[in-house]
Design a protein around this motif. Structure first.
Motif, PDB file in Angstrom:
ATOM      1  N   THR A  54     -23.753  -4.062 -10.328  1.00  0.00           N
ATOM      2  CA  THR A  54     -24.415  -3.912  -9.214  1.00  0.00           C
ATOM      3  C   THR A  54     -23.732  -4.634  -8.046  1.00  0.00           C
ATOM      4  OG1 THR A  54     -26.533  -3.642 -10.361  1.00  0.00           O
ATOM      5  CG2 THR A  54     -26.446  -4.168  -7.893  1.00  0.00           C
ATOM      6  N   LEU A  55     -23.141  -5.809  -8.365  1.00  0.00           N
ATOM      7  CA  LEU A  55     -22.506  -6.750  -7.466  1.00  0.00           C
ATOM      8  C   LEU A  55     -20.988  -6.065  -7.124  1.00  0.00           C
ATOM      9  CD1 LEU A  55     -23.038 -10.353  -9.020  1.00  0.00           C
ATOM     10  CD2 LEU A  55     -23.858  -9.457  -6.940  1.00  0.00           C
ATOM     11  N   ALA A  56     -20.629  -5.455  -7.894  1.00  0.00           N
ATOM     12  CA  ALA A  56     -19.052  -4.939  -7.868  1.00  0.00           C
ATOM     13  C   ALA A  56     -19.286  -3.535  -7.095  1.00  0.00           C
ATOM     14  CB  ALA A  56     -18.193  -4.719  -9.236  1.00  0.00           C
ATOM     15  N   SER A  57     -20.247  -2.757  -7.352  1.00  0.00           N
ATOM     16  CA  SER A  57     -20.375  -1.598  -6.909  1.00  0.00           C
ATOM     17  C   SER A  57     -20.655  -1.424  -5.199  1.00  0.00           C
ATOM     18  CB  SER A  57     -21.652  -0.575  -7.512  1.00  0.00           C
ATOM     19  OG  SER A  57     -21.689   0.686  -7.263  1.00  0.00           O
ATOM     20  N   SER A  58     -20.345  -0.311  -4.610  1.00  0.00           N
ATOM     21  CA  SER A  58     -20.622  -0.503  -3.267  1.00  0.00           C
ATOM     22  C   SER A  58     -20.382   1.172  -2.849  1.00  0.00           C
ATOM     23  CB  SER A  58     -19.536  -1.104  -2.469  1.00  0.00           C
ATOM     24  OG  SER A  58     -19.549  -1.086  -1.020  1.00  0.00           O
ATOM     25  N   SER A  59     -21.349   1.464  -1.815  1.00  0.00           N
ATOM     26  CA  SER A  59     -21.163   2.759  -1.274  1.00  0.00           C
ATOM     27  C   SER A  59     -19.733   3.003  -0.278  1.00  0.00           C
ATOM     28  CB  SER A  59     -22.459   2.970  -0.307  1.00  0.00           C
ATOM     29  OG  SER A  59     -22.469   1.924   0.561  1.00  0.00           O
ATOM     30  N   ALA A  72     -10.191  -3.283  -1.000  1.00  0.00           N
ATOM     31  CA  ALA A  72     -11.361  -3.898  -1.651  1.00  0.00           C
ATOM     32  C   ALA A  72     -10.654  -5.470  -1.985  1.00  0.00           C
ATOM     33  CB  ALA A  72     -11.621  -3.480  -3.050  1.00  0.00           C
ATOM     34  N   ASP A  73     -11.712  -6.370  -1.514  1.00  0.00           N
ATOM     35  CA  ASP A  73     -10.976  -7.754  -1.489  1.00  0.00           C
ATOM     36  C   ASP A  73     -12.164  -8.428  -2.453  1.00  0.00           C
ATOM     37  OD1 ASP A  73      -9.771 -10.109  -1.723  1.00  0.00           O
ATOM     38  OD2 ASP A  73     -10.129 -10.670   0.480  1.00  0.00           O
ATOM     39  N   LYS A 108     -14.103  -2.434   2.512  1.00  0.00           N
ATOM     40  CA  LYS A 108     -14.081  -1.768   3.813  1.00  0.00           C
ATOM     41  C   LYS A 108     -13.635  -0.532   3.681  1.00  0.00           C
ATOM     42  CE  LYS A 108     -12.682  -6.019   5.931  1.00  0.00           C
ATOM     43  NZ  LYS A 108     -11.661  -6.842   6.790  1.00  0.00           N
ATOM     44  N   ALA A 109     -14.299   0.347   4.573  1.00  0.00           N
ATOM     45  CA  ALA A 109     -13.953   1.734   4.706  1.00  0.00           C
ATOM     46  C   ALA A 109     -13.639   2.256   6.118  1.00  0.00           C
ATOM     47  CB  ALA A 109     -14.921   2.910   4.079  1.00  0.00           C
ATOM     48  N   TYR A 152      -4.223   6.075  -1.240  1.00  0.00           N
ATOM     49  CA  TYR A 152      -4.117   5.272  -2.075  1.00  0.00           C
ATOM     50  C   TYR A 152      -4.883   3.750  -1.725  1.00  0.00           C
ATOM     51  CZ  TYR A 152      -1.254   7.586  -5.497  1.00  0.00           C
ATOM     52  OH  TYR A 152      -0.784   8.369  -6.542  1.00  0.00           O
ATOM     53  N   SER A 153      -5.819   3.518  -2.164  1.00  0.00           N
ATOM     54  CA  SER A 153      -6.782   2.254  -1.776  1.00  0.00           C
ATOM     55  C   SER A 153      -6.143   0.926  -2.341  1.00  0.00           C
ATOM     56  CB  SER A 153      -7.978   2.399  -2.255  1.00  0.00           C
ATOM     57  OG  SER A 153      -8.896   3.484  -1.566  1.00  0.00           O
ATOM     58  N   THR A 154      -6.083  -0.105  -1.425  1.00  0.00           N
ATOM     59  CA  THR A 154      -5.306  -1.451  -1.592  1.00  0.00           C
ATOM     60  C   THR A 154      -6.452  -2.138  -2.231  1.00  0.00           C
ATOM     61  OG1 THR A 154      -3.644  -0.902  -0.275  1.00  0.00           O
ATOM     62  CG2 THR A 154      -4.118  -3.136  -0.999  1.00  0.00           C
ATOM     63  N   VAL A 155      -6.459  -3.005  -3.500  1.00  0.00           N
ATOM     64  CA  VAL A 155      -7.211  -3.812  -4.012  1.00  0.00           C
ATOM     65  C   VAL A 155      -6.692  -5.086  -4.413  1.00  0.00           C
ATOM     66  CG1 VAL A 155      -8.867  -4.501  -5.808  1.00  0.00           C
ATOM     67  CG2 VAL A 155      -8.658  -2.054  -5.088  1.00  0.00           C
ATOM     68  N   THR A 156      -7.185  -6.275  -3.811  1.00  0.00           N
ATOM     69  CA  THR A 156      -6.817  -7.500  -3.917  1.00  0.00           C
ATOM     70  C   THR A 156      -7.788  -8.438  -4.798  1.00  0.00           C
ATOM     71  OG1 THR A 156      -5.350  -7.406  -1.931  1.00  0.00           O
ATOM     72  CG2 THR A 156      -5.806  -9.779  -2.732  1.00  0.00           C
TER      73      THR A 156
END
Length: 289
Positions: free
Chosen positions: A28-33, A49-50, A139-140, A208-212
């Motif tokens: 739940t904490l990690a998921s996001s619309s 995503a950070d 962020k979107a 491609y989304s960037t995740v840190t």
């Protein structure tokens, strides 16, 4: 016996329930619309995503996350797995050994990119590694208007460039006018190229989304018993050998002195002859009483 089995079963169920609850909480904490592409409806979003969280073991979690990224068609662009030492202490436990105590924390800063439509799946998969979540920012950013603006600007620049090219080719002009027109044409072409590159960069960020990620674990303590290096005094000979070496050194010095004196035999001989002659003639020259 039956009561014990019932208690054991109840404990197992409670433990399973706690694990399931913890897993669901992490999910739940990690998921996001913001990470989901279900309701994009033709819009083009740049998603990032950070996250920072604690894990049981940073190295194992890193390998698991990298495998997940590869599984869903992504790639890692940066990873920095390291141990940060907070304290180092040395304690001598015996004349020939020392206990080294090191307190350190293993951490990793990880950056990767995944297909935009896989971001939500990857984030949920990473949630399995979370032991304690510090923060999560997803962020979107809608890039549809910016892409449309770049496309329109590129069309305007291309049309203006084509008109200038036709004008330069059809109308006879002086050399200076042609040079100025060519320079203006190059400027328009450069503007068009920059707009195209910006559009390609935006499309790449959309695709491609960037995740840190910032991973860390509980502080660990490492103790190691190491041998001490022997000092120079440990290799000194005993007193008897030192005395014997001193005698030999004195004898060598005496030999050197005698050898030096032997080298001066001619001077000594001349000195003796001079003393003999001096005494002989000084007696003859002395008046008789």
């Amino acid at each position: 016996m039956g009561v014990a089995l019932l208690l054991l079963a109840a404990f197992a169920c409670a433990k399973s329930g706690e694990n399931a609850e913890a897993a669901e909480e992490a999910k739940t904490l990690a998921s996001s619309s913001a990470a989901s592409t279900t309701n994009d409806q033709g819009r083009q979003f740049i998603r990032t995503a950070d996250m920072k969280f604690k894990v049981k073991d940073v190295a194992q979690s890193t390998y698991a996350i990298e495998n997940t990224v590869q599984k869903f068609g992504g790639f890692v662009t940066h990873t920095n797995l390291q141990s940060v030492v907070s304290q180092h202490k040395e304690t001598q436990v015996s004349p020939d050994s020392t206990l080294q105590t090191t307190k350190f924390t293993v951490e990793n800063n990880l950056t990767f990119r995944v297909p935009n439509h896989r971001l939500d799946t990857v984030v949920k998969s990473i949630a399995k590694q979370v032991d304690y979540l510090d923060f999560r920012v997803i962020k979107a950013e809608d890039a549809s208007l910016q892409l449309l603006a770049n496309n329109m600007a590129q069309h305007r620049t291309d049309a203006h460039r084509d008109r200038m090219q036709n004008a330069i080719d059809k109308q006879p002009r002086k050399l200076n006018d042609i040079a100025n027109s060519e320079n203006d044409l190059l400027d328009k072409q450069e503007t068009a190229d920059n707009t195209k590159l910006e559009s390609l960069s935006l499309k790449d960020k959309v695709a491609y989304s960037t995740v840190t990620l910032a991973l860390y674990q509980n502080e660990k303590v490492r103790q190691e018993l190491v041998a001490n290096e022997k000092s120079v005094n440990a290799y000194r000979p005993h007193i008897g050998l030192q005395i014997w070496d001193s005698f030999k050194t004195g004898w060598f010095i005496l030999e050197g002195i005698l050898a030096f004196i032997a080298q001066l035999w001619s001077l000594i001989l001349l000195a003796l002859i001079g003393i003999f002659l001096f005494r002989k003639y000084s007696r003859k020259a002395k008046p008789a009483l």
